[in-house]
Design an enzyme around this catalytic site. Structure first.
Site, PDB file in Angstrom:
ATOM      1  N   GLU A  58       0.812  -1.214   0.000  1.00 21.41           N
ATOM      2  CA  GLU A  58       0.000   0.000   0.000  1.00 21.41           C
ATOM      3  C   GLU A  58       0.847   1.268   0.000  1.00 21.41           C
ATOM      4  O   GLU A  58       0.402   2.315  -0.476  1.00 21.41           O
ATOM      5  CB  GLU A  58      -0.970   0.008   1.177  1.00 21.41           C
ATOM      6  CG  GLU A  58      -2.093  -1.021   1.065  1.00 21.41           C
ATOM      7  CD  GLU A  58      -1.713  -2.380   1.643  1.00 21.41           C
ATOM      8  OE1 GLU A  58      -0.509  -2.589   1.927  1.00 21.41           O
ATOM      9  OE2 GLU A  58      -2.610  -3.219   1.812  1.00 21.41           O
ATOM     10  N   PHE A 120     -11.104  -6.717  14.766  1.00 21.49           N
ATOM     11  CA  PHE A 120     -10.070  -7.221  13.871  1.00 21.49           C
ATOM     12  C   PHE A 120      -9.732  -6.173  12.810  1.00 21.49           C
ATOM     13  O   PHE A 120     -10.616  -5.652  12.142  1.00 21.49           O
ATOM     14  CB  PHE A 120     -10.536  -8.522  13.208  1.00 21.49           C
ATOM     15  CG  PHE A 120      -9.526  -9.069  12.237  1.00 21.49           C
ATOM     16  CD1 PHE A 120      -8.268  -9.480  12.685  1.00 21.49           C
ATOM     17  CD2 PHE A 120      -9.803  -9.161  10.884  1.00 21.49           C
ATOM     18  CE1 PHE A 120      -7.321  -9.970  11.793  1.00 21.49           C
ATOM     19  CE2 PHE A 120      -8.861  -9.639   9.997  1.00 21.49           C
ATOM     20  CZ  PHE A 120      -7.618 -10.053  10.454  1.00 21.49           C
ATOM     21  N   GLN A 121      -8.471  -5.875  12.684  1.00 20.68           N
ATOM     22  CA  GLN A 121      -7.944  -4.894  11.728  1.00 20.68           C
ATOM     23  C   GLN A 121      -8.535  -3.498  11.915  1.00 20.68           C
ATOM     24  O   GLN A 121      -8.654  -2.731  10.961  1.00 20.68           O
ATOM     25  CB  GLN A 121      -8.118  -5.387  10.289  1.00 20.68           C
ATOM     26  CG  GLN A 121      -7.266  -6.612  10.012  1.00 20.68           C
ATOM     27  CD  GLN A 121      -7.113  -6.946   8.545  1.00 20.68           C
ATOM     28  OE1 GLN A 121      -7.994  -6.660   7.749  1.00 20.68           O
ATOM     29  NE2 GLN A 121      -5.988  -7.547   8.192  1.00 20.68           N
ATOM     30  N   LYS A 170     -17.257  -0.132   7.065  1.00 18.42           N
ATOM     31  CA  LYS A 170     -17.782  -1.165   6.165  1.00 18.42           C
ATOM     32  C   LYS A 170     -19.303  -1.073   6.075  1.00 18.42           C
ATOM     33  O   LYS A 170     -19.870  -1.238   4.989  1.00 18.42           O
ATOM     34  CB  LYS A 170     -17.350  -2.534   6.684  1.00 18.42           C
ATOM     35  CG  LYS A 170     -17.555  -3.634   5.668  1.00 18.42           C
ATOM     36  CD  LYS A 170     -16.889  -4.929   6.113  1.00 18.42           C
ATOM     37  CE  LYS A 170     -17.059  -6.007   5.056  1.00 18.42           C
ATOM     38  NZ  LYS A 170     -16.422  -7.258   5.455  1.00 18.42           N
ATOM     39  N   MET A 493      24.597   7.918  -0.303  1.00 19.38           N
ATOM     40  CA  MET A 493      24.547   9.208   0.383  1.00 19.38           C
ATOM     41  C   MET A 493      24.923   9.053   1.852  1.00 19.38           C
ATOM     42  O   MET A 493      25.580   9.923   2.431  1.00 19.38           O
ATOM     43  CB  MET A 493      23.154   9.829   0.242  1.00 19.38           C
ATOM     44  CG  MET A 493      23.071  11.264   0.725  1.00 19.38           C
ATOM     45  SD  MET A 493      24.252  12.343  -0.093  1.00 19.38           S
ATOM     46  CE  MET A 493      23.257  13.012  -1.424  1.00 19.38           C
TER      47      MET A 493
END
Ligand SMILES: Cc1ncc(C[n+]2csc(CCOP(=O)(O)OP(=O)(O)O)c2C)c(N)n1
Lengths: 591, 206
Positions: A58, A120-121, A170, A493
């Site tokens: 993501e 959950f989540q 949801k 770098m």
């Protein structure tokens, strides 16, 4: 149903979401599915004009939306599920926030009935992203989806642009509601109440510009964001004012223009930084005096008056105290300022040619140390690689049609120094956050937005490995992206800082890499390894013309440095120069 | 120095967090923050007192305005605003205390001088309510302590401020002006212009 919208149909929240995106003109969404966003994926096929790009992480979805936005100026859109999907967006949102990039990120959230229960989540993503979004929303009802999303687009692209996150539960996605795109239109955008460019300040600016003997324009990202490229150039030409650019302002003005000096700041060329230090007037346009640009603030351009044209009032006097602040959209301010300047034409010679001569003399002095003037000595330098990619595109007449997307590190600075940008939005790079792993996904976003353009990734061996999984996305999407991996065997770098500041203590900066060409091959991507200068241009041409993705691994000099370099705490003129007898760039002994 | 801001903000979940988070991000300590309903529907008025460099005010105001939930921001000082604070004080007073039963009448007297009110009387304590400037509240607390009373509990609201006179109409005027995109229309007599003697905030100096 698709995209033909009948008046006020009753749709599910998920359908409303996609219909609203379509209504806002979105054609591509970069995303990754999961439980809390599945209702949206379930109806995705009903919207054939919305193309979904399946990413591999993501973070990349956010970078792709970002690259899309930087390439076009339009709002980029990404989507993720709740919990880990949402937290994976964080780096991408922060990258967009600090560079003022308009994106809308949509996340699924657990059902409103269980919000706050550690379901959950479940994660408080609006809380997490509070400081790294311009604004964010939590939506719990289907009726709110269209108006909130439309407001999100408006906020993202208005004023100083930035990312907006919309978290949608949801149950809101599943519930039904009437959909009316027009009725969901937000109230007109409210410009920041502290915008002001009143005539007294305008007059002061005019006076300062007319009096200046050594003026210089500092062109920042705001020049591109405002679309003021032509005005800035016109002002510079009319009054013979040289232009220095920030990293994100490099493509605001054509590098080859005689008044364009190049990049200022930590790795800016000596003549640019010296000019800023010697100037008697700074015209700061859409830039924010970042520490990478100013060096030591107490010694920054000590003898200059400063005019700051900036759309964000909170940037005024933040780092550098200015004499005149014109707070507003750069293009609008310049359109008011320029007629005032014209009514008081200054004698042509007064601004001077003296000043330009002085700056140009500095260029001459610098050229002997410039790595680009080093003849081929059998070693391959990243600077040459990048300059040759530019030569190849220029020779093919493709410069205006080329977008370079860099990662972060030495190669990014060499790109800034040696790729001569010609057109706005032709350089895409993470400036403020300096996010490694940005290049490959951002290039995907740029290529999706501009399929007709040649898109080059220029990445280091370190940063490329951070998001290399997106090679798969390139193949799945059939995107002909050209990839240059500048392999120096180090986190370059970091190694350079360790060399200059930490007595060459190369702790964890040597990095092992896979065989990048084989890695590409494993994805079905053609590639080549280049070890000598003569092979750069032919391979760059091969990549550009192959019509397919192509990866070139450039095995370059390992311990090369970016010069000049202003070490932390030093002033702009106190730069470290490339040693005139750099052992690295000595010509081979005559046999 | 202390800065006092009066902000009109949308009355929505999370707005307080946005304001508080802004100060945290700017690394500025909030001394007090009060929030409650205002005269407008779905709009809260906040008084924020913070300790920041004397030149930080414009940046703080500009940053507050960048929050999408902010409607207006005003910075006020002692002379152009009425500033008040509400304080509840619970003092130990009863038969078993040093002054014995006499303590109650003495506290009544003290509170009269300070225009505090007795709002609760329990066998072993008295609760006082007082509104006023912070210094007046501190004065009462000090006198109580110096008179040998034990202060059991103090709860203060922090400062609330309201600009004197016709400020509200000025705010509405400003709200009208800002709808215009035409830069030339912005007022030339600008009450919010940056003072010309402004110097860099100290925090940014080397
Ligand atoms: C996500 C992230 N982690 C760490 C850093 C710190 N950092 C800046 S440049 C750099 C080295 C980059 O190495 P490489 O990708 O090989 O590019 P090079 O400098 O060699 O061109 C690192 C680690 C960063 N900018 N971003």
């Amino acid at each position: 149903m698709a995209d033909s919208i009948t008046p006020n149909p009753t749709l599910t929240g998920a359908e409303i979401l996609l219909a609203t995106l379509a209504g806002e003109g979105v054609t591509t969404v970069f995303g990754y599915p999961g439980g809390a966003i599945l209702p949206v994926y379930d109806v995705l096929r009903k919207f054939p004009n919305l193309h979904h790009v399946l990413v591999r992480h993501e973070q990349s979805a956010a970078h792709m939306a970002d690259g899309y936005a930087r390439a076009t100026g339009r709002v980029g859109v990404c989507m993720a599920t709740s919990g880990p999907g949402a937290t994976n967006l964080v780096t991408g949102l922060a990258t967009a926030m600090i560079d003022s990039i308009p994106i809308v990120a949509i996340t699924g959230q657990v059902s409103s009935k269980v919000l706050g229960t550690d379901a959950f989540q479940e994660i408080d993503i609006t809380g997490i992203t509070l400081p790294i979004t311009k604004h964010n929303f939590l939506v719990t009802r289907a009726e709110e989806i269209a108006p909130v999303l439309r407001e999100a687009f408006q906020i993202a692209r208005s004023g100083r642009p930035g990312p907006v996150l919309v978290d949608i539960t949801k149950d809101a996605q599943q519930a039904a509601a009437a959909f009316d795109f027009e009725a969901a239109k937000p109230r007109p955008y409210r410009p920041h109440p502290m915008l002001r460019a009143e005539s007294s300040s305008m007059q002061e600016a005019v006076t300062l510009i007319r009096q200046a003997k050594r003026p210089i324009i500092l062109a920042g990202h705001g020049v591109v964001e405002s679309g003021a490229e032509r005005q800035v150039l016109a002002l510079a030409e009319a009054h013979r004012i040289p232009i220095a650019s920030t990293l994100l302002g490099l493509d605001a003005v054509p590098a080859e223009h005689p008044l364009c000096l190049g990049m200022m700041g930590m790795h800016g060329e000596s003549w640019v930084n010296n000019a800023i230090q010697q100037a008697d007037l700074l015209l700061a346009f859409g830039m924010r005096f970042d520490d990478r640009v100013t060096g030591n603030l107490t010694k920054y351009s000590p003898n200059s008056k400063k005019i700051h044209v900036e759309i964000d009032p909170s940037e005024i006097n933040k780092n550098v105290r200015v004499d005149v602040a014109l707070i507003g959209d750069l293009k609008e301010v310049l359109s008011l300022l320029m007629p005032l300047l014209e009514t008081h034409p200054r004698p042509l010679e007064s601004h001077g040619s003296e000043w330009l001569k002085q700056i140009n003399a500095g260029k001459g002095n610098a050229s002997v140390r410039d790595i680009i003037n080093l003849p081929d000595n059998g070693h391959l330098y990243a600077a040459h690689v990048i300059n040759d990619i530019w030569h190849e595109a220029a020779a093919a007449g493709r410069l205006e049609q080329t977008i370079i997307v860099t990662d972060v590190g030495q190669h990014q600075m060499w790109e800034a120094q040696y790729f001569k940008h010609h057109a706005p939005r032709s350089l895409i790079t993470s400036g403020g956050l300096g996010t490694m792993g940005f290049a490959l996904p951002a290039a995907i976003g740029a290529k999706v937005a501009c399929p007709e353009k040649d898109v080059w990734v220029i990445a280091g061996d370190g940063g490329f490995q951070m998001t290399a999984a997106e090679l798969s996305t390139i193949v799945q999407e059939g995107l002909a992206i050209n990839i240059a991996v500048i392999n120096n065997g180090f986190l370059g770098m970091v190694r350079q800082w360790q060399e200059t500041i930490y007595e060459k203590n190369y702790a964890s900066s040597p990095i092992l890499s896979p065989n990048f060409v084989l890695l590409a091959a494993a994805h079905g991507i053609a590639g080549a390894t280049v070890k000598q200068r003569a092979d750069v241009i032919p391979n760059a041409r091969l990549a550009r013309t192959s019509g397919k993705p192509f990866l070139i691994e450039f095995q370059v000099e390992k311990e090369d440095g970016v010069y000049p370099m202003i070490t932390p705490g030093s002033a702009l003129h106190e730069m470290l120069r490339r040693p005139q007898h750099d052992p690295l760039i000595e010509l081979p002994e005559e046999p | 120095m202390l800065h006092t801001f009066i902000a009109l903000v949308q009355d929505r979940p999370g707005v307080l967090t946005r304001v508080a988070s802004l100060f945290r991000r700017l690394n500025i300590n909030i001394v007090s923050l009060t929030v409650g309903e205002s005269e407008r529907a779905e709009t809260s008025r906040m008084t924020i007192v913070c300790d920041a460099h004397e030149n930080a005010a414009d940046r703080i105001r500009a940053s507050l305005y960048k929050l999408e939930t902010t409607i207006s921001v005003d910075e006020v000082n002692r002379t152009d605003a009425v500033v008040r604070e509400l304080c509840l004080i619970k003092v130990a007073a009863g038969p078993s205390h040093p002054h014995g039963l006499h303590s109650r009448s003495q506290i009544f007297e003290l509170s009269q001088v300070f225009r505090a009110r007795v709002v609760d009387l329990a066998p072993e304590s008295i609760m006082l309510e007082m509104t006023g400037s912070a210094s007046k509240i501190e004065g009462l607390l000090q006198v109580l302590r110096e008179s040998g009373y034990t202060i059991l509990e103090v709860s203060r609201t922090g400062r609330m401020a309201m600009r004197r006179g016709h400020h509200t109409s000025r705010v509405l005027e400003a709200l009208g002006t800002r709808q215009s995109l035409d830069l030339q229309e912005f007022p030339t007599q600008d009450p919010d212009a940056l003072p010309s003697d402004e110097i860099l905030p100290g925090a940014f100096e080397e």
